[in-house]
Each structure stands twice: as structure tokens, then as C-alpha cells.
Design an enzyme around this catalytic site. Structure first.
Site, mmCIF file in Angstrom:
data_model
loop_
_atom_site.group_PDB
_atom_site.id
_atom_site.type_symbol
_atom_site.label_atom_id
_atom_site.label_comp_id
_atom_site.label_asym_id
_atom_site.label_seq_id
_atom_site.Cartn_x
_atom_site.Cartn_y
_atom_site.Cartn_z
ATOM 1 N N ARG A 107 63.405 36.597 -2.442
ATOM 2 C CA ARG A 107 63.318 37.906 -3.083
ATOM 3 C C ARG A 107 64.654 38.474 -3.547
ATOM 4 N NH1 ARG A 107 59.407 37.494 0.626
ATOM 5 N NH2 ARG A 107 57.318 37.985 -0.137
ATOM 6 N N HIS A 136 60.813 34.266 -6.108
ATOM 7 C CA HIS A 136 60.748 32.850 -6.496
ATOM 8 C C HIS A 136 60.889 32.622 -8.003
ATOM 9 C CE1 HIS A 136 59.966 32.013 -2.414
ATOM 10 N NE2 HIS A 136 58.657 32.062 -2.398
ATOM 11 N N HIS A 210 59.067 24.487 -1.643
ATOM 12 C CA HIS A 210 58.095 25.355 -0.967
ATOM 13 C C HIS A 210 56.913 24.552 -0.405
ATOM 14 C CE1 HIS A 210 56.068 29.107 -0.078
ATOM 15 N NE2 HIS A 210 57.049 29.794 -0.629
ATOM 16 N N ASP A 282 57.948 35.533 8.374
ATOM 17 C CA ASP A 282 58.286 35.388 6.959
ATOM 18 C C ASP A 282 59.729 35.876 6.802
ATOM 19 O OD1 ASP A 282 58.214 35.009 4.248
ATOM 20 O OD2 ASP A 282 56.593 36.427 3.843
ATOM 21 N N GLU A 350 61.815 26.703 4.299
ATOM 22 C CA GLU A 350 62.508 26.636 3.016
ATOM 23 C C GLU A 350 64.003 26.809 3.248
ATOM 24 O OE1 GLU A 350 60.385 29.725 0.562
ATOM 25 O OE2 GLU A 350 59.142 29.682 2.332
HETATM 26 C C1 GLA Z 1 57.413 32.916 0.483
HETATM 27 C C2 GLA Z 1 57.587 34.320 0.764
HETATM 28 C C3 GLA Z 1 56.289 34.796 1.286
HETATM 29 C C4 GLA Z 1 55.175 34.491 0.314
HETATM 30 C C5 GLA Z 1 55.175 33.016 0.001
HETATM 31 C C6 GLA Z 1 54.180 32.670 -1.058
HETATM 32 O O1 GLA Z 1 58.006 31.992 1.191
HETATM 33 O O2 GLA Z 1 58.643 34.622 1.654
HETATM 34 O O3 GLA Z 1 56.353 36.167 1.511
HETATM 35 O O4 GLA Z 1 55.354 35.216 -0.858
HETATM 36 O O5 GLA Z 1 56.413 32.618 -0.436
HETATM 37 O O6 GLA Z 1 52.892 33.145 -0.761
#
Ligand code: GLA
Length: 385
Positions: A107, A136, A210, A282, A350
Site C-alpha cells: 500500500r 499492488h 503474491h 496482514d 511476500e
Molecule cells: C495483500 C494485502 C491484503 C490483501 C491481499 C489481496 O497482501 O496486504 O490486504 O489486499 O493482498 O487480497
């Protein structure tokens, strides 16, 4: 069934491209057609096979890993990646399954940043009542373009190199970015990913992959019983919009502590602000010894099959995403094996620079300038115990 028809199709159209001249069993790369995009572009899939029988399928749409066959403790292979058996689903409903994301993976707050005194505006493609971010790479990131590709074999390692040029102004980013991503499936059962890029104007860049893993095998249960270890004493806490606050916080005493193996499901509903903000995990972890070249970022162990995945990277951070939005975003996703992917049936690890780095002066820089080379490698090793 779906799996079988995909396989049959690949075998029918597969052409032997390259094979290593060494050893009894050879590493091979074969190519087949995966499908055609809505715009009529043909998408190919390259199958990398090593001498131990492991294989990885990589398609040119999004430079996406669509299948990865890894052994359990009895040598039984299973596809450990979530994904689809057809291109239309990748185009229409993929939550970034297996693709390369960029120009900036993760982000950027409010879709804006200032670089060398100039403010740039990017698409805000991740927004709800709490969230307002560029995610992304925007509306048409590198996950949604068809890359050029060429098979490559080095020694016993089967690979494919993919190229893409992102034009100046692409999704709002400055400069023409020339990229090259090479996947190798090594003799040592590693999927290595090498990212390379140059630019003609200063630009932020943060490429990652991803892949969603389920080490029991794609479509089999949830990921709560997988044990995760992360080589990280710190992480970057986020606000409710999943934007880092700028703090580098210790994991000790929080549900973010994976310095010793912990089941993913043990604390992913914990009563903790960070877990609430992410709907589970996350977040970005700050890797220990990140400035010393290739370091071990972490390991995932799945006890019923014995499968282990070890991750090594040159990146300073790793996003652990627990598949929290796989079901709650209202899109029904039927995977390769015909099974609907439910909440937390796959996880992502990731490797990356920290989220929102272009707006966070105390985070390591993500700016690539003309004359510099972006060069970074991440390795996922598959074994069993
Ligand atoms: C990421 C983001 C998540 C989500 C996924 C896709 O890795 O950090 O919040 O948006 O991608 O669903």
C-alpha cells in the site's frame, strides 16, 4: 477433474523447449498455451521441472506461478498453490494469486507521494470506509499484463525469464521501467525469483510475488494448523487502513511474535488492535540481519504432510497475509481442484520493502534512480520432515 483437463491440455500442446544435458534425469522446460486474454492476447505457460520431479508452472499473464508441485514426507507431490485452471478467472476474480505485483507491491497511503519536490497521484484501488490506499500497483498493475518470456536452463536448474516495460506515467508512476523477472526451479527443490529493473526517471519500486500457499495441498482445508516461524524481532504496526504508523515495534508479548514456531490459527482472532485492523494477519515484519545479503526470512511447517517451506530473501521485510479476505469480499472463487476457496485457506509470505515507504522517511528507501539497478532475489525451498 479440472486439474486433469488442464494437465491433458498442457501435455497435448506442450513442446519440449530445453532440457539440461547433465545427469540421468534431466531438468526440462516446456511451453504450452494457457489461454487468450479478453483483449485477444495469447498467454503461454512454462513448466519447469527439476531432476527430483518437482515442477512449477509459470504463465505470462502477470508472470504468475499457477502451480507448484512439492513433496510431502513420503515423497508424494501435491500442488501447494491456490489458483485457477483458466485465464478468465485470473482476469476477473483473482486476489493476486501467484502473480508479480508492482510497480509498488503493498500500500501507498492515499495513492500519493512526493519525490524530488514533485507530487504524484496514483490510483486509489483499495478503499472502503476505513481504507484509502493505492494497492499492488493500481488498477492495471504488473499482475494484469502479459509479459514476454523465454525458457532458460543453467546447469540442473530449469527456468524462465519474463520481461515487461512499464511506460512513463503507467498508473501514475514516473519513468519508463524496464523489468526482468527470472524464475528457477533448482536441483535443491527451490523456486528462486530474481527481480531486475532499470529506469530513466526516479521512481518508487517494490516488486514481490503474491503466491498463496496451502502446504496440505491446494483446496484441502484451512491454513490454521500450519506452523510459522519468522526471523523478525520487529514489525511495522498499521492504522485501521493498514498503513504503517511509522513505528518499528517489538513483536515480543504480542500475537505478532513468530520468533519460535506458532500455529497460524492460534492467535489470528486474538483480541488485539493489529489483528482487528487486518481481520487477522496482514502485516509487514522487519527481518533481522536484513542488511547482510540473503537471509533466512522464515519457515512454514505443515504437520499432517510434513511439508516445509523455507524462505530466503535479500529484502528487508516480509508481509504475512493470512488469506483473511479470500471469502469475505463477496467473490466466490472455485480453485483448480474444483473446491471453493474459503476464509484462510491460503496464506502469502511476500518479501518486500515496507508498505508506504515513499511516504515514510524512516523506512529504507524504495527509490530507483537512472543509472542504478534494482536487483533482488527471493528463494522458496520445499522439503519435508
Ligand atoms: C495483500 C494485502 C491484503 C490483501 C491481499 C489481496 O497482501 O496486504 O490486504 O489486499 O493482498 O487480497
Amino acid at each position: 477433474m479440472r486439474n486433469k483437463s488442464l494437465l491433458a491440455g498442457l501435455l497435448a500442446t506442450g513442446v519440449l523447449c530445453l532440457s539440461s544435458a547433465l545427469g540421468a534425469t534431466k531438468a526440462t522446460v516446456t511451453v504450452a498455451t494457457f489461454g487468450e486474454t479478453q483483449d485477444g492476447e495469447v498467454v503461454h505457460v512454462y513448466t519447469l521441472k527439476n531432476r527430483n520431479g518437482l515442477s512449477a508452472d509459470i504463465m505470462t499473464y502477470g508472470a504468475t506461478v499457477v502451480r507448484l508441485m512439492a513433496p510431502d514426507r513420503h515423497g508424494q507431490l501435491a500442488d501447494v498453490l491456490l489458483g485457477f485452471d483458466n485465464l478468465a478467472d485470473y482476469e476477473n476474480k483473482s486476489p493476486y494469486f501467484g502473480c508479480v505485483v508492482g510497480r509498488y507491491g503493498n500500500r501507498i497511503a492515499d495513492g500519493t507521494f512526493t519525490l524530488d519536490g514533485k507530487t504524484y497521484t496514483l490510483a486509489v484501488n483499495n478503499a472502503d470506509e476505513n481504507v484509502n490506499a493505492h494497492l499492488h500497483g493500481g488498477n492495471k498493475g504488473f499482475d494484469k499484463v502479459v509479459w514476454r518470456a523465454k525458457p532458460v536452463i543453467t546447469g540442473h536448474d530449469a527456468g524462465v525469464t519474463l520481461w515487461h516495460t512499464s511506460p512513463d506515467g503507467d498508473e501514475g508512476y514516473p519513468g519508463t521501467l524496464e523489468m526482468k523477472v527470472t524464475y528457477f526451479l533448482t536441483d535443491n527443490n527451490e523456486l528462486s525469483i530474481h527481480y531486475h529493473a532499470t529506469t530513466d526517471q526516479a521512481t518508487p519500486i517494490n516488486l514481490t510475488n503474491h503466491m498463496y500457499f496451502n502446504l496440505q495441498g491446494e483446496g484441502i482445508g484451512d491454513i490454521n494448523g500450519h506452523f510459522l516461524t519468522l526471523n523478525a524481532d520487529h514489525y511495522t504496526p498499521v492504522d485501521i487502513g493498514l498503513i504503517p504508523t511509522g513505528e518499528i515495534a517489538p513483536v515480543a508479548g504480542t500475537p505478532m511474535d513468530f520468533t519460535t514456531p506458532r500455529a497460524i490459527g492460534e492467535r489470528n482472532n486474538a483480541d488485539h488492535d493489529q489483528i482487528r485492523f487486518g481481520g487477522g494477519y496482514d502485516h509487514n515484519w522487519v527481518l533481522n540481519q536484513a542488511d547482510s545479503g540473503m537471509t533466512e526470512a522464515g519457515e512454514v511447517y505443515e504437520p499432517t504432510t510434513g511439508r516445509v517451506m523455507t524462505i530466503m530473501t535479500e529484502e528487508p521485510g516480509i508481509q504475512f497475509y493470512g488469506g483473511n479476505f479470500l471469502e469475505v469480499d463477496g467473490v466466490v472463487r472455485v480453485g483448480k481442484s474444483g473446491v471453493t476457496y474459503r476464509h484462510r485457506t491460503g496464506f502469502c509470505l511476500e518479501t518486500q520493502h515496507y508498505p508506504d515507504s515513499p511516504n515514510q522517511p524512516n523506512f529504507p528507501s524504495t527509490i530507483l534512480r537512472p543509472g542504478e539497478t534494482y536487483d533482488t532475489t527471493t528463494v522458496y525451498r520445499f522439503w519435508a520432515r
